[in-house]
Design an enzyme around this catalytic site. Sequence first.
Site, PDB file in Angstrom:
ATOM      1  N   HIS A 148     -22.791  11.467   8.176  1.00 52.35           N
ATOM      2  CA  HIS A 148     -21.496  11.585   7.496  1.00 52.35           C
ATOM      3  C   HIS A 148     -20.822  12.918   7.765  1.00 52.35           C
ATOM      4  CE1 HIS A 148     -21.878   7.776   5.575  1.00 52.35           C
ATOM      5  NE2 HIS A 148     -23.084   8.083   5.182  1.00 52.35           N
ATOM      6  N   ASP A 154     -28.183  -6.532  10.492  1.00 47.98           N
ATOM      7  CA  ASP A 154     -27.884  -5.508   9.483  1.00 47.98           C
ATOM      8  C   ASP A 154     -27.720  -6.094   8.091  1.00 47.98           C
ATOM      9  OD1 ASP A 154     -27.804  -3.271  11.175  1.00 47.98           O
ATOM     10  OD2 ASP A 154     -25.739  -3.714  11.791  1.00 47.98           O
ATOM     11  N   GLU A 165     -20.707  -1.607  19.855  1.00 46.36           N
ATOM     12  CA  GLU A 165     -19.830  -2.270  18.872  1.00 46.36           C
ATOM     13  C   GLU A 165     -18.343  -1.956  19.020  1.00 46.36           C
ATOM     14  OE1 GLU A 165     -21.342  -2.062  14.820  1.00 46.36           O
ATOM     15  OE2 GLU A 165     -23.410  -2.107  15.502  1.00 46.36           O
ATOM     16  N   ARG A 174       0.827  -1.223   0.000  1.00 39.12           N
ATOM     17  CA  ARG A 174       0.000   0.000   0.000  1.00 39.12           C
ATOM     18  C   ARG A 174       0.858   1.268   0.000  1.00 39.12           C
ATOM     19  NH1 ARG A 174      -3.869  -0.587   4.870  1.00 39.12           N
ATOM     20  NH2 ARG A 174      -2.082  -1.700   5.738  1.00 39.12           N
ATOM     21  N   ILE A 196     -28.308   3.149  15.348  1.00 42.25           N
ATOM     22  CA  ILE A 196     -28.166   2.030  14.411  1.00 42.25           C
ATOM     23  C   ILE A 196     -27.158   0.997  14.913  1.00 42.25           C
ATOM     24  CG2 ILE A 196     -27.660   1.455  11.994  1.00 42.25           C
ATOM     25  CD1 ILE A 196     -30.262   3.052  12.518  1.00 42.25           C
TER      26      ILE A 196
HETATM   27  N1  GLN Z   1     -24.714  -1.660  12.998  1.00 43.70           N
HETATM   28  C1  GLN Z   1     -23.781  -1.081  12.116  1.00 43.70           C
HETATM   29  C2  GLN Z   1     -23.206   0.188  12.702  1.00 43.70           C
HETATM   30  O1  GLN Z   1     -23.900   0.899  13.332  1.00 43.70           O
HETATM   31  C3  GLN Z   1     -24.379  -0.773  10.776  1.00 43.70           C
HETATM   32  C4  GLN Z   1     -23.365  -0.215   9.827  1.00 43.70           C
HETATM   33  C5  GLN Z   1     -23.884   0.096   8.447  1.00 43.70           C
HETATM   34  O2  GLN Z   1     -25.048   0.169   8.210  1.00 43.70           O
HETATM   35  N2  GLN Z   1     -23.020   0.287   7.481  1.00 43.70           N
HETATM   36  O3  GLN Z   1     -22.060   0.515  12.509  1.00 43.70           O
HETATM   37 ZN    ZN Z   2     -26.051   2.022   7.523  1.00 41.62          ZN
END
Ligand code: GLN
Ligand code: ZN
Length: 752
Positions: free
Chosen positions: A689, A594, A479, A14, A426
């Site tokens: 984002h 997901d 996570e 890389r 999420i």
């Molecule tokens: N559960 C995941 C997160 O929150 C979903 C990620 C995604 O949708 N790309 O990171």
């Molecule tokens: Zn997402």
Amino acid sequence: MPYVTGYPRVGEKRELKFALERFWRGESSFDEVENVAKELRKRHWLYQKEAKAKFISSNDFSLYDQMIDMIVTLGCEPEEYRDLEGVERYFAMARGDKNHKALPMTKWLNTNYHYFVPYLKKDQSFKPNVEKILKEFTEAKEIGIDTKVNLIGPVTFLSFARSEDIDPLKLIDKIVPVYKELVEELKRAGVKYIQFDEPALVKDVSNEQLEALKKAYANIPTEGVEIYVVTYFERANEAVDILVDTEISGIGLDFVYGMENVESVEKIAKSGKKLIAGVVDGRNIWISDIDKKVEFLNSLPIDKEQVIVSTSCSLLHVPYTLKYEEKMDKNIKSWLAFANEKLDELRIIERLYTNAPLNESDKELYEKNKRANESRKNSTQIHNQAVQKRVKNLPKNLKAREMPATRRLKIQHEILKYPVLPTTTIGSFPQTKEVRKTRKAYKEGLISVEEYKRKIREFIDYAIEVQEEVGLDIFVHGEFERNDMVEYFSQMLKGVTFSENGWVQSYGSRCVKPPIIFGDVSRPESMTVEWITYAQSKTKKIVKGMLTGPVTMLNWSFVRDDLDKEEVYKQMALAIADEVSDLQDAGIKIIQVDEAAFKEGYPLRKAKRGEYERVAVESFKISTATARPQTQIHTHMCYSDFNDIMETIDAMDADVISIETARNGNRILEAFKKYNYQKEVGVGVYDIHSPRVPSKEEILKEIEKRLAVFPADKLWINPDCGLKTRKWEEVIPALKNMVEATKDVRSRMVKL
Ligand code: GLN
Ligand code: ZN
């Protein structure tokens, strides 16, 4: 005469990535980037030369993206970048800067490579610019390699471009003369072969595209230069019908992902053109069965003299070399071929096909290939009878959940008792430096398991605290133990492995290292229960379990090619179903599975969509079938347009779906309403984002807009997507505003 459609460019270590990032951070000059780039090009050419490739490309190299390069080559940089020049302008288009937004990027057909979208105008001007091309062509020449020059073809360039005031394809009359001039200039500089990449032609082509194709290749000069038009990733039969009547020298077809191309071979044979036969898989990493490939080539109804043996597409989509895979299991390694190993296969296939003798080392490689293919057929590392049987004899209750979703939801409401407009996130929370450091230290053996777990539990504690403080209704654990939503699970599954250095460019300097699904997939032990039950033990609120679905797992991996894909999907689905079952038994009441990559896995041809949808839906249903009616199943999708797959989303039978769409949440909700969707939906109320914190008023407006089109009792309130790329300083106020806005709306609803 082995033909290599294109070669990767970021460097086997890389190097380009690191050089670019140093430059962007202001730590080095652009000259240093150029030096690295030049070294890489030279090294890549020499690899191919040593492997006896005859057709080696120049201009397949790019500092960022071949589509941006083509914008520069055609002199059609959008107006707003014209205040800049050279490198500054190039990187402004690629990455944006203080005063410029980057060009939007999107997936290169059905790969995980992202290209940048050209923006054209009705009165667009073009001006050929061969500077980069000739520089690279000359560099190659200096080391004795007469390269073919790779260019994106006019039909693909226009098909992938966007415009606000014209259908870009209508610019074909304007763009063809520019291509003509380009070819003339290249000819004058001594270029003998030009490859036009036209992958847009493998989709369901329109008459306009075919007309444009006819015009383009009837006008591009062919005298004194050999023009090859290559397609890949799917069949291109319609394009062949047009191209055989032009003066071009050869047509490239994919015989790995577009077997229907065989039907067009006779036409090419009659036309006297060369067939560039893509037989070595350029986008997956398994060894070829050399004997089978040779047999296939021999079966084609065309003269051997007319055939050029080739990779199925550019090798951009596979890692460089197995050379650095020192830790990988030796057997698994023997079943793999990265770019450089593919060059060897290509040469051997070509020699066997043309009845040329093999030298000693090639004989050895050929024997090794036979042995590896043989062991792949029988290895117990790959084949697991129990898993195969389980998929074959799936009982009904493991294929789908019981009860219609509307009844399940009623039961769930009684148990879960969440308010109207429930708020949630999420899944992921900020992956701070501290979080990444902890995982890294653990991976490198610098801290003990106990220490690692203690740290992760601390991160979870904090996440729970924040969620309490902010006042969300349904919590997540955050996570923190995951580097990536696919890699994390792959590391715990049997039948899946990892390379140490198998990087593939995703866009610009970004690379991914996809998991390798090499054998029957199963889940030896639980993967998430420990973390999620820990989080649950810390709060009275419900903590949502968080898993990645089978479709996304496969779509972001290198998937074995020795088993029907449907089987692999279903094996993966069962592994996830086992986890769902364990979470549920551990007292977790809501589980999110997901499917971020659900939509992007769609086939390029419409005719093949139905089959994909069937398998994808069946797999998702299997992965959640172990959930009792009382357990609420969520799913999450992002990055795509969902309006045309409403029926499929419905068929997945999740109780709740969250969807990314801060941009036009209403449009998608209208689609759900029109469809008469009976389950619950959370359409992202703000974009994750951007570091900008959305105000309460802004979110309030978003919620109200949604309430105008969709019933309140089916609506969830959540951000667009996971929050892992954000900072806590951004996340906390944003979520506070989201919760406050929701409370406002609720209180007004009560008054009414
Ligand atoms: N559960 C995941 C997160 O929150 C979903 C990620 C995604 O949708 N790309 O990171
Ligand atoms: Zn997402």
